[in-house]
Design a protein around this motif. Structure first.
Motif, PDB file in Angstrom:
ATOM      1  N   VAL A  12       5.049   6.560  -2.625  1.00 32.61           N
ATOM      2  CA  VAL A  12       6.406   6.383  -2.115  1.00 32.61           C
ATOM      3  C   VAL A  12       6.785   7.610  -1.285  1.00 32.61           C
ATOM      4  N   ILE A  13       7.285   7.353  -0.075  1.00 32.95           N
ATOM      5  CA  ILE A  13       7.831   8.408   0.775  1.00 32.95           C
ATOM      6  C   ILE A  13       9.330   8.174   0.881  1.00 32.95           C
ATOM      7  N   ALA A  14      10.109   9.203   0.541  1.00 34.20           N
ATOM      8  CA  ALA A  14      11.568   9.110   0.611  1.00 34.20           C
ATOM      9  C   ALA A  14      12.023   9.186   2.060  1.00 34.20           C
ATOM     10  N   LEU A  15      13.038   8.388   2.381  1.00 35.96           N
ATOM     11  CA  LEU A  15      13.701   8.426   3.691  1.00 35.96           C
ATOM     12  C   LEU A  15      15.182   8.670   3.452  1.00 35.96           C
ATOM     13  N   THR A  16      15.750   9.631   4.135  1.00 34.07           N
ATOM     14  CA  THR A  16      17.190   9.831   4.004  1.00 34.07           C
ATOM     15  C   THR A  16      17.765  10.580   5.185  1.00 34.07           C
ATOM     16  N   ALA A  17      18.996  10.243   5.506  1.00 35.41           N
ATOM     17  CA  ALA A  17      19.702  10.925   6.591  1.00 35.41           C
ATOM     18  C   ALA A  17      20.501  12.103   6.064  1.00 35.41           C
ATOM     19  N   HIS A  18      20.732  12.135   4.774  1.00 38.58           N
ATOM     20  CA  HIS A  18      21.572  13.174   4.189  1.00 38.58           C
ATOM     21  C   HIS A  18      20.708  14.227   3.508  1.00 38.58           C
ATOM     22  N   ASP A  20       0.801  -1.223   0.000  1.00 43.00           N
ATOM     23  CA  ASP A  20       0.000   0.000   0.000  1.00 43.00           C
ATOM     24  C   ASP A  20       0.835   1.276   0.000  1.00 43.00           C
ATOM     25  N   LEU A  21       2.070   1.197   0.508  1.00 45.89           N
ATOM     26  CA  LEU A  21       2.945   2.365   0.621  1.00 45.89           C
ATOM     27  C   LEU A  21       4.388   1.873   0.680  1.00 45.89           C
ATOM     28  N   ILE A  22       5.295   2.660   0.097  1.00 45.37           N
ATOM     29  CA  ILE A  22       6.718   2.333   0.144  1.00 45.37           C
ATOM     30  C   ILE A  22       7.451   3.440   0.891  1.00 45.37           C
ATOM     31  N   LEU A  23       8.264   3.046   1.865  1.00 45.90           N
ATOM     32  CA  LEU A  23       9.195   3.961   2.525  1.00 45.90           C
ATOM     33  C   LEU A  23      10.562   3.636   1.955  1.00 45.90           C
ATOM     34  N   ARG A  81      19.326  21.215   1.389  1.00 49.04           N
ATOM     35  CA  ARG A  81      18.316  22.125   0.864  1.00 49.04           C
ATOM     36  C   ARG A  81      17.965  21.724  -0.568  1.00 49.04           C
ATOM     37  N   GLY A  82      16.663  21.612  -0.838  1.00 50.98           N
ATOM     38  CA  GLY A  82      16.203  21.252  -2.169  1.00 50.98           C
ATOM     39  C   GLY A  82      15.971  19.770  -2.370  1.00 50.98           C
ATOM     40  N   ASP A  83      16.434  18.929  -1.423  1.00 53.67           N
ATOM     41  CA  ASP A  83      16.234  17.485  -1.577  1.00 53.67           C
ATOM     42  C   ASP A  83      14.758  17.124  -1.625  1.00 53.67           C
ATOM     43  N   ASP A  84      13.955  17.728  -0.737  1.00 55.49           N
ATOM     44  CA  ASP A  84      12.544  17.367  -0.714  1.00 55.49           C
ATOM     45  C   ASP A  84      11.887  17.649  -2.059  1.00 55.49           C
ATOM     46  N   GLU A  85      12.188  18.793  -2.674  1.00 53.76           N
ATOM     47  CA  GLU A  85      11.622  19.106  -3.995  1.00 53.76           C
ATOM     48  C   GLU A  85      12.119  18.121  -5.055  1.00 53.76           C
ATOM     49  N   ARG A  86      13.393  17.722  -4.940  1.00 53.93           N
ATOM     50  CA  ARG A  86      13.962  16.777  -5.900  1.00 53.93           C
ATOM     51  C   ARG A  86      13.265  15.416  -5.795  1.00 53.93           C
ATOM     52  N   ILE A 100       5.658  11.069  -2.863  1.00 58.79           N
ATOM     53  CA  ILE A 100       4.555  11.906  -2.380  1.00 58.79           C
ATOM     54  C   ILE A 100       4.990  12.760  -1.209  1.00 58.79           C
ATOM     55  N   ASP A 101       6.098  12.378  -0.560  1.00 50.50           N
ATOM     56  CA  ASP A 101       6.570  13.119   0.599  1.00 50.50           C
ATOM     57  C   ASP A 101       7.987  12.682   0.927  1.00 50.50           C
ATOM     58  N   TYR A 102       8.510  13.223   2.018  1.00 55.12           N
ATOM     59  CA  TYR A 102       9.908  13.093   2.380  1.00 55.12           C
ATOM     60  C   TYR A 102      10.010  13.054   3.898  1.00 55.12           C
ATOM     61  N   VAL A 103      10.781  12.114   4.440  1.00 53.68           N
ATOM     62  CA  VAL A 103      11.027  12.028   5.882  1.00 53.68           C
ATOM     63  C   VAL A 103      12.537  11.966   6.077  1.00 53.68           C
ATOM     64  N   SER A 104      13.073  12.867   6.907  1.00 56.17           N
ATOM     65  CA  SER A 104      14.505  12.827   7.175  1.00 56.17           C
ATOM     66  C   SER A 104      14.770  11.984   8.417  1.00 56.17           C
ATOM     67  N   LYS A 105      15.950  11.335   8.417  1.00 53.82           N
ATOM     68  CA  LYS A 105      16.367  10.535   9.555  1.00 53.82           C
ATOM     69  C   LYS A 105      17.374  11.352  10.362  1.00 53.82           C
ATOM     70  N   PRO A 106      17.389  11.264  11.663  1.00 52.23           N
ATOM     71  CA  PRO A 106      16.532  10.375  12.460  1.00 52.23           C
ATOM     72  C   PRO A 106      15.072  10.800  12.387  1.00 52.23           C
ATOM     73  N   ILE A 107      14.201   9.815  12.444  1.00 51.99           N
ATOM     74  CA  ILE A 107      12.766  10.036  12.275  1.00 51.99           C
ATOM     75  C   ILE A 107      12.182  10.745  13.486  1.00 51.99           C
ATOM     76  N   ASP A 108      11.418  11.792  13.213  1.00 52.65           N
ATOM     77  CA  ASP A 108      10.621  12.467  14.241  1.00 52.65           C
ATOM     78  C   ASP A 108       9.375  11.596  14.436  1.00 52.65           C
ATOM     79  N   ILE A 109       9.316  10.888  15.557  1.00 57.86           N
ATOM     80  CA  ILE A 109       8.292   9.862  15.763  1.00 57.86           C
ATOM     81  C   ILE A 109       6.876  10.421  15.638  1.00 57.86           C
TER      82      ILE A 109
END
Length: 123
Positions: free
Chosen positions: A78-84, A47-50, A87-92, A99-108
């Motif tokens: 698909v939601i992107a996950l990345t620690a790196h 249903d969703l890919i991280l 600026r501009g990564d989310d738009e890329r 559909i969205d972007y989550v940076s690591k470490p994850i804000d629970i």
């Protein structure tokens, strides 16, 4: 039950992400690289890919392109996950098909709210 594919090569990050998702009541399918992820997408009803962007073998953006070019998987969000994050990564990532972007470490708290926003009507 909602099923989420987590594509993550770091075992510690995978364990944390899976534990969080399972505590929220989601079923989780795990893939440690892009090739495994492509196989899981053929074998499972996802249903969703991280998607971790920094992956071995096939990087996350190449994997995303393959997912979006396949008729059987192109509509899976698909939601992107990345620690790196830079600026501009989310738009890329959004312009590449996420559909969205989550940076690591994850804000629970924010992570749970984001998942509920995208999957709340499926759970």
């Amino acid at each position: 039950m909602v099923q989420i594919l987590v594509v993550e090569d770091n075992p510690v990050n995978m364990e944390l992400t899976v534990d969080l998702l399972e505590s929220y009541g989601y079923a989780v399918v795990q893939a440690e690289d892009g090739f495994v992820a492509l196989q899981k997408l053929q074998d499972e009803d996802i249903d969703l890919i991280l998607l971790d962007i920094q992956l071995p073998k096939i990087d996350g953006l190449e994997l995303l392109a393959r997912i979006k070019s396949d008729d059987s998987t192109r509509d899976i969000p698909v939601i992107a996950l990345t620690a790196h994050s830079m600026r501009g990564d989310d738009e890329r990532f959004i312009s590449a098909g996420c559909i969205d972007y989550v940076s690591k470490p994850i804000d629970i708290k924010g992570f749970r709210e984001k998942l509920h926003f995208y999957l709340g009507n499926l759970n």
